[in-house]
Design an enzyme around this catalytic site. Structure first.
Site, short mmCIF file in Angstrom:
data_model
loop_
_atom_site.label_atom_id
_atom_site.label_comp_id
_atom_site.label_asym_id
_atom_site.label_seq_id
_atom_site.Cartn_x
_atom_site.Cartn_y
_atom_site.Cartn_z
CB SER A 120 5.03 -0.84 12.01
OG SER A 120 5.88 -0.49 10.93
CE1 TYR B 75 6.05 -6.03 11.25
CE2 TYR B 75 6.10 -4.05 9.89
CZ TYR B 75 6.30 -4.68 11.10
OH TYR B 75 6.76 -3.94 12.18
#
Length: 254
Positions: free
Chosen positions: A145, A158
């Site tokens: 990501s 995250y």
């Protein structure tokens, strides 16, 4: 790597980016695609049906990628069914939405779950499938990501898990070479249920429109955009240990 005639395993392959990767591989002539899932059983079966309608042998296999034993059982089943694995796409991921200033919201359970799925999951999968991938001179693509490269995303935990996955990608490229190539993609905002279900279609559209104004390409990524990147890396025979950003150039202005 030649996708035509290959056998691929996609974790989290029932929905979103994973399903788009599966369909793109089937369209490119993959002989078999194994769709891994943990909770999205109905969606995984629906994806398998679409792949079969495209002439691809497909199956759905349940396994929590954060469970090493479950991953090893999945690898054994895949090899028993197909005899080989050419491509491994580690797409399964999870998050907990915690605002960055809320440090108390990052409980031990949040850290354990996010690191377990987003980091240990790809490691367990790479380790379990390594012998088969070496034998076929295959390739691995990890779905990371932009949050692993920039201080953004759904939570600190995250972002840290994806940053660690990016470095794991580099380390595995060294560990599994010269037979196996390992690369990663790092999407920005993608129009999947991951984002849309959280805020609703209207809010997501408004948010995406604002982000598009900051991106040179002025567009929001669709799942197939990321699938295109994944298949490109699978075929890039001289590329390993790299991270390909897919956000329309938005990261250039962060």
């Amino acid at each position: 790597m030649d996708i035509n005639g290959s056998v691929a395993v996609i974790t989290g392959g029932g929905t979103g980016i994973g399903a788009a990767v599966a369909e793109r591989l089937a369209a490119r002539g993959a002989a078999a695609v194994v769709v891994n899932y943990s909770r999205s059983a109905d969606e995984a079966r629906a994806t398998v049906s679409r792949l079969e309608s495209m002439g691809c042998k497909a199956s759905a296999v349940a396994a929590d990628v954060s469970d090493d034993a479950a991953v090893r059982r999945m690898a054994e089943r895949v090899l028993a069914d197909h005899g080989r694995v050419d491509a491994l796409v580690c797409n399964a991921g999870t998050t907990t939405w915690v605002p960055f200033p809320d440090l108390e919201g990052l409980t031990d359970e949040v850290w354990r779950r996010l690191l377990g799925v987003n980091l240990m999951g790809p490691f367990y999968c790479a380790r379990a499938f390594a012998p088969a991938l070496r034998a076929s001179r295959g390739a691995v693509v990890n779905v990371a990501s932009i949050a692993g490269l920039q201080a953004t995303g759904s939570s600190i935990a995250y972002g840290v898990s994806k940053a660690a996955l990016i470095h794991l990608t580099r380390d595995l490229a060294v560990a599994l070479g010269p037979e196996v190539r390992v690369n990663a993609v790092a999407p920005g905002i993608v129009a999947t249920r991951w984002h849309i279900d959280r805020v609703g279609e209207q809010v997501f559209s408004e948010m995406a429109a604002k982000e598009e104004l900051k991106a040179p390409l002025r567009r929001t990524a669709q799942p197939d955009h990321i699938a295109q990147m994944v298949t490109g890396l699978l075929e890039a025979d001289l590329v390993t240990g790299e991270v390909l950003i897919g956000d329309g150039g938005r990261h250039l202005g962060y």
